[in-house]
Design an enzyme around this catalytic site. Structure first.
Site, PDB file in Angstrom:
ATOM      1  N   LYS A  81       0.832  -1.218   0.088  1.00  0.00           N
ATOM      2  CA  LYS A  81      -0.030  -0.097  -0.109  1.00  0.00           C
ATOM      3  C   LYS A  81       0.877   1.316   0.074  1.00  0.00           C
ATOM      4  O   LYS A  81       0.492   2.204  -0.864  1.00  0.00           O
ATOM      5  CB  LYS A  81      -1.044   0.051   1.284  1.00  0.00           C
ATOM      6  CG  LYS A  81      -1.980  -1.004   1.178  1.00  0.00           C
ATOM      7  CD  LYS A  81      -2.900  -0.811   2.300  1.00  0.00           C
ATOM      8  CE  LYS A  81      -2.248  -0.799   3.661  1.00  0.00           C
ATOM      9  NZ  LYS A  81      -1.837  -2.275   4.008  1.00  0.00           N
TER      10      LYS A  81
ATOM     11  N   ALA B  27      -2.763  -0.318  12.771  1.00  0.00           N
ATOM     12  CA  ALA B  27      -4.180  -0.492  12.383  1.00  0.00           C
ATOM     13  C   ALA B  27      -5.025  -1.307  13.134  1.00  0.00           C
ATOM     14  O   ALA B  27      -6.172  -1.490  13.117  1.00  0.00           O
ATOM     15  CB  ALA B  27      -4.351  -0.465  11.078  1.00  0.00           C
TER      16      ALA B  27
ATOM     17  N   THR C   6       3.756   1.595  -1.121  1.00  0.00           N
ATOM     18  CA  THR C   6       4.451   1.455  -2.536  1.00  0.00           C
ATOM     19  C   THR C   6       3.511   2.168  -3.505  1.00  0.00           C
ATOM     20  O   THR C   6       3.795   2.774  -4.300  1.00  0.00           O
ATOM     21  CB  THR C   6       4.857   0.216  -2.968  1.00  0.00           C
ATOM     22  OG1 THR C   6       5.501  -0.452  -1.807  1.00  0.00           O
ATOM     23  CG2 THR C   6       5.804   0.225  -3.945  1.00  0.00           C
TER      24      THR C   6
ATOM     25  N   PHE D  62       3.756  -7.987  -9.395  1.00  0.00           N
ATOM     26  CA  PHE D  62       5.153  -8.510  -9.066  1.00  0.00           C
ATOM     27  C   PHE D  62       5.519  -9.298 -10.514  1.00  0.00           C
ATOM     28  O   PHE D  62       4.881  -9.809 -11.194  1.00  0.00           O
ATOM     29  CB  PHE D  62       4.890  -9.667  -7.965  1.00  0.00           C
ATOM     30  CG  PHE D  62       4.798  -9.129  -6.594  1.00  0.00           C
ATOM     31  CD1 PHE D  62       5.660  -9.270  -5.617  1.00  0.00           C
ATOM     32  CD2 PHE D  62       3.485  -8.177  -6.259  1.00  0.00           C
ATOM     33  CE1 PHE D  62       5.560  -8.467  -4.377  1.00  0.00           C
ATOM     34  CE2 PHE D  62       3.305  -7.984  -4.998  1.00  0.00           C
ATOM     35  CZ  PHE D  62       4.432  -7.891  -4.026  1.00  0.00           C
TER      36      PHE D  62
ATOM     37  N   LYS E 150       9.018  -7.435   9.549  1.00  0.00           N
ATOM     38  CA  LYS E 150       8.349  -6.644   8.264  1.00  0.00           C
ATOM     39  C   LYS E 150       9.248  -5.906   7.726  1.00  0.00           C
ATOM     40  O   LYS E 150       9.247  -5.657   6.297  1.00  0.00           O
ATOM     41  CB  LYS E 150       7.016  -6.137   8.754  1.00  0.00           C
ATOM     42  CG  LYS E 150       6.212  -5.546   7.621  1.00  0.00           C
ATOM     43  CD  LYS E 150       4.815  -4.788   8.284  1.00  0.00           C
ATOM     44  CE  LYS E 150       4.085  -4.007   7.033  1.00  0.00           C
ATOM     45  NZ  LYS E 150       4.800  -2.983   6.362  1.00  0.00           N
TER      46      LYS E 150
ATOM     47  N   PHE F 110      -3.405  -2.127   6.982  1.00  0.00           N
ATOM     48  CA  PHE F 110      -3.755  -3.079   6.749  1.00  0.00           C
ATOM     49  C   PHE F 110      -5.099  -3.149   5.612  1.00  0.00           C
ATOM     50  O   PHE F 110      -5.065  -2.498   4.599  1.00  0.00           O
ATOM     51  CB  PHE F 110      -4.255  -4.073   7.881  1.00  0.00           C
ATOM     52  CG  PHE F 110      -2.845  -4.091   8.821  1.00  0.00           C
ATOM     53  CD1 PHE F 110      -1.905  -4.821   8.395  1.00  0.00           C
ATOM     54  CD2 PHE F 110      -3.156  -3.704  10.202  1.00  0.00           C
ATOM     55  CE1 PHE F 110      -0.681  -5.055   9.330  1.00  0.00           C
ATOM     56  CE2 PHE F 110      -1.908  -3.994  11.066  1.00  0.00           C
ATOM     57  CZ  PHE F 110      -0.818  -4.443  10.732  1.00  0.00           C
TER      58      PHE F 110
ATOM     59  N   TRP G  28       6.610  -0.182  -8.604  1.00  0.00           N
ATOM     60  CA  TRP G  28       7.971  -0.832  -8.056  1.00  0.00           C
ATOM     61  C   TRP G  28       9.341  -0.896  -9.021  1.00  0.00           C
ATOM     62  O   TRP G  28      10.287  -0.635  -8.743  1.00  0.00           O
ATOM     63  CB  TRP G  28       7.550  -2.447  -7.706  1.00  0.00           C
ATOM     64  CG  TRP G  28       8.600  -2.758  -6.845  1.00  0.00           C
ATOM     65  CD1 TRP G  28       8.938  -2.731  -5.455  1.00  0.00           C
ATOM     66  CD2 TRP G  28       9.364  -3.597  -7.274  1.00  0.00           C
ATOM     67  NE1 TRP G  28       9.982  -3.333  -5.119  1.00  0.00           N
ATOM     68  CE2 TRP G  28      10.554  -4.291  -6.164  1.00  0.00           C
ATOM     69  CE3 TRP G  28       9.662  -4.484  -8.765  1.00  0.00           C
ATOM     70  CZ2 TRP G  28      11.300  -5.246  -6.243  1.00  0.00           C
ATOM     71  CZ3 TRP G  28      10.730  -5.639  -8.729  1.00  0.00           C
ATOM     72  CH2 TRP G  28      11.726  -5.459  -7.369  1.00  0.00           C
TER      73      TRP G  28
ATOM     74  N   ARG H 208       2.303   7.232   7.465  1.00  0.00           N
ATOM     75  CA  ARG H 208       2.596   7.190   8.863  1.00  0.00           C
ATOM     76  C   ARG H 208       3.928   7.050   8.937  1.00  0.00           C
ATOM     77  O   ARG H 208       4.856   6.347   8.163  1.00  0.00           O
ATOM     78  CB  ARG H 208       1.898   5.852   9.425  1.00  0.00           C
ATOM     79  CG  ARG H 208       0.383   6.047   9.476  1.00  0.00           C
ATOM     80  CD  ARG H 208      -0.350   4.556  10.048  1.00  0.00           C
ATOM     81  NE  ARG H 208      -0.044   3.469   9.047  1.00  0.00           N
ATOM     82  CZ  ARG H 208      -0.294   2.325   9.113  1.00  0.00           C
ATOM     83  NH1 ARG H 208      -0.634   1.846  10.468  1.00  0.00           N
ATOM     84  NH2 ARG H 208      -0.192   1.481   8.299  1.00  0.00           N
TER      85      ARG H 208
END
Length: 733
Positions: free
Chosen positions: A184, A438, A186, A557, A219, A469, A586, A208
């Site tokens: 999200k 979240a 990205t 991807f 993560k 999330f 990306w 954030r």
């Protein structure tokens, strides 16, 4: 300001007294005394004798004793001076108002294969932050620079641009994610890079601030990824400008105040306690400002400490906190499972007062939620003061104001309230501010960052913010909590999906962070994708409950096939999405999200029919049930006895009309993380209910929710290091 007056104008004397420069356009009548013009005033004598064809000039110098008169000033010179004054005035006005950005975007040179995030970040040289600030219309005195690439933005900009129309407001949310996240951040960065660097539209990303817990845990960072990042990414992910540290300090000061107050009340008489709370200083005993506020709250209308009765002294000095009701925990911005349950007060100096307590991750602190939802310094102070930390022995709430710590908390937070300005890889602006999780908090960046950005982009610009999330968690809280607090109305939702997450929801094998993906996720599997799109369809329906158009962004991807991509976009449109677009930011930056940017512009141009999901005046139980059934798809809810008791207490205390912030796993629409897709006919268990009164919401705990993450067997910190020669950070991702 310039003012034209006739000699006979009423109140001429007062107007002349206020003037810095007086221009005489005609000879001064005798009845107007020179004393009406203040000494030191510059007088331009441009009076014209039409009969003689001569101008007044230096001939009257003797009549203006003490005044500064310009010799040989012609009408032309006076006109030029006035014109200069008008020009400078116009220039000042332009500086106060919004203007179209003159943004110098940074060029990307994408490589294939795509290097690591930190290599990409380090290969791009960011603009000096003061240059970026000037490009987007911030004045020099509206920023506080931290190093070369970060700055805090002062809230005074909101007052300067208060009459400026807001831009379009776009939220980025997602489907139920895998443990790896679905990009999200990205997508958010790729979208604003596309809007500004490729479509020449003013846009701002609002993100954030990441917790250092996940950064060193499993993560990793949260600066985006590939060629859609906030830079420098190591500064973004580590410390930033110290906001989370300020929250930690303020939170733990309040925690210390609670236990210390209990100790002193347990070991002192009313008189001794009162004498220490209101000490004699240089022979004078005075209440502090916050103590006077407590007296007023108690209904004691006295300001002289010596006039309180014994009953009033006891009432004022004793908070009578019930230790079993304390909800305020200490915090730390590190994943540490061994702090989930601790015993405090075991030292001899604490005189036998000990109790069980715990640490939460710093971003779970209510102070973080307050920072994210406040709209001014005064509002933040009021919210901090309202924070309820426990109940007293009679069942009444005990607040930070009661403990006398509100002013100190505000001092610790006075700089943290200012949003942090950074930039993307393509040189477009980003606000990084506040970082509540979240799943255990409301999961959105700050209201203040959004409000400032909406003014800076102008009426035709876009502000893109992200909710944590899945849409069932972060987006629902964005609408029902954040938009309620801010009064802002969103224009569109971007719903992020990935083929790998949809395969997981279609019945694919479990995904574990740090473990290579199984072949189902790296090879084409149309059936798994089709089966998993039920989760995407459900999340689209959730967004539609709020009346906001949805654009699906498929974060592509390298292992995704064309057939899989086309299938997801087709099923998303059938489910009611305004559009569905594959995104390649990306691998190539903003250029790879131009189609998404165009779709978002078109969707945001439609009239918003935004509505809240529930009325806050409903009983707490009904609001919880509405979210459980309409959003999660639950059959009903089940309250534990403890949860019911808390609901009864909060209702009795007058907090029943607050919105709801569900603390629930992010890995499923239900309370069970392993239930993928769209679970049905489940009963949602509410194990406990807590209140964040300062932030302004009630938060029920669904099942067992930990507020302190733990470290895995192999945390990210194994790969993080510092080159001691160059001082460059290695291993962040």
């Amino acid at each position: 300001m310039t003012m034209s007056s006739q000699w006979k104008t009423p109140q001429l004397q007062s107007k002349l007294h206020e003037a810095d420069i007086v221009v005489l356009g005609s000879p001064r009548p005798e009845e107007i005394p020179l004393t009406w013009i203040q000494p030191g005033t510059t007088v331009l004598n441009c009076s014209h004798d039409f009969l003689s064809g001569k101008f007044g000039g230096g001939s009257q110098r003797g009549h203006f004793g003490g005044l500064i008169e310009e010799d040989d000033v012609s009408l032309l010179a006076a006109a030029l001076r006035v014109q200069n004054m008008v020009s400078s005035g116009r220039r000042w006005l332009r500086e106060q108002q919004h203007r179209r950005w003159r943004l110098h975007c940074l060029k990307l040179q994408p490589l294939s294969p795509v290097p690591s995030d930190i290599e990409i970040s380090r290969a791009q040289t960011p603009k000096a932050v003061d240059v970026l600030a000037k490009e987007i219309g911030l004045l020099a005195d509206e920023i506080e620079i931290y190093g070369k690439s970060k700055a805090k933005v002062r809230l005074s900009v909101l007052e300067r641009l208060k009459d400026q129309a807001d831009g379009k407001y776009v939220l980025v949310a997602g489907i139920t994610p895998t443990p790896l996240g679905e990009g999200k951040s990205t997508v958010t960065i790729g979208l604003v890079q596309a809007l500004t660097a490729h479509l020449n539209v003013n846009s701002f990303a609002c993100l954030r601030q990441p917790s250092q817990g996940p950064t060193f845990g499993v993560k990793g960072g949260a600066a985006g990824g590939g060629y859609a990042q906030v830079i420098p990414m190591e500064e973004f992910n580590l410390h930033l400008t110290g906001d989370i540290h300020a929250i930690t300090a303020a939170n733990n000061l309040l925690a210390a105040a609670i236990d210390t107050r209990i100790l002193h009340e347990n070991t002192q008489t009313d008189k001794a306690l009162y004498n220490r709370l209101v000490p004699l200083v240089n022979g004078v005993r005075e209440f502090s400002e916050i103590q006077l506020a407590r007296l007023k709250k108690l209904g004691i209308n006295k300001t002289d400490p010596s006039t309180l009765t014994e009953e009033e002294v006891s009432k004022f000095a004793r908070l009578s906190i019930d230790p079993s009701t304390i909800t305020w925990q200490r915090v730390l911005d590190t994943n540490d499972r061994f702090l989930r349950k601790i015993t405090i007060g075991q030292g001899n100096t604490e005189k036998g007062y000990s109790r069980q307590a715990q640490f939460d991750i710093a971003v779970a602190s209510e102070i973080m939620a307050v920072l994210a939802l406040t709209d001014s310094l005064a509002d933040m102070k009021a919210r901090l003061g309202r924070m309820v930390v426990a109940s007293d022995t009679s069942g009444q709430p005990v607040t930070a104001d009661d403990l006398g710590v509100t002013g100190a908390l505000t001092v610790l937070m006075k700089d943290a309230i200012k949003p942090n300005l950074m930039q993307t890889l393509e040189g477009t602006p980003v606000f990084v501010h506040a970082g509540p999780f979240a799943n255990i908090a409301h999961g959105n960046s700050s209201v203040l960052a959004d409000k400032i950005a909406l003014k800076l982009v102008g009426e035709e610009g876009f502000v893109v913010t992200e909710a944590g999330f899945g849409a069932d968690i972060g987006m629902e809280k964005f609408f029902n909590i954040k938009c309620r607090a801010s009064g802002l109305v969103p224009d569109a939702v971007v719903l992020v999906a990935t083929v790998r997450a949809l395969k997981m929801h279609g019945g694919g094998p479990s995904v574990t962070a740090g473990v290579p993906l199984k072949k189902e996720y790296t090879e084409e599997n149309i059936q798994l994708v089709a089966d998993g799109c039920c989760n995407l369809q459900k999340q689209i329906q959730i967004a539609q409950l709020f009346g906001v158009p949805v654009v699906v962004a498929l974060n592509v991807f390298k292992t995704d096939t064309r057939a899989e991509i086309d299938l997801v976009c087709e099923l998303a449109k059938r489910a009611g999405a305004f559009d569905a677009v594959p995104c390649y930011h990306w691998s190539i930056g903003g250029k790879g999200s131009v189609d998404l940017a165009r779709a978002v512009r078109e969707a945001a141009s439609k009239r918003s029919r935004f509505q809240f999901l529930y009325d806050v005046q409903l009983p707490i139980v009904e609001k919880i049930r509405t979210i459980a059934q309409a959003v999660y798809g639950a059959k009903d809810i089940e309250l534990s006895p403890e949860a019911q008791a808390k609901i009864d207490r909060y209702t009795q205390q007058g907090f029943g009309n607050l919105p709801i912030c569900m603390a629930k796993t992010h890995l499923s629409l239900s309370h069970q993380p392993d239930k993928k897709g769209v679970p049905r006919d489940f009963i949602l268990p509410i194990s406990d209910v807590r209140a964040s009164i300062g932030a302004g919401f009630i938060y029920p705990l669904v099942g067992t929710m930990s507020t302190m993450p733990g470290l895995p067997t192999r945390p990210c910190f194994y790969d993080i290091d510092l080159d001691t020669e160059t001082e460059q950070v290695k291993g962040l991702f």
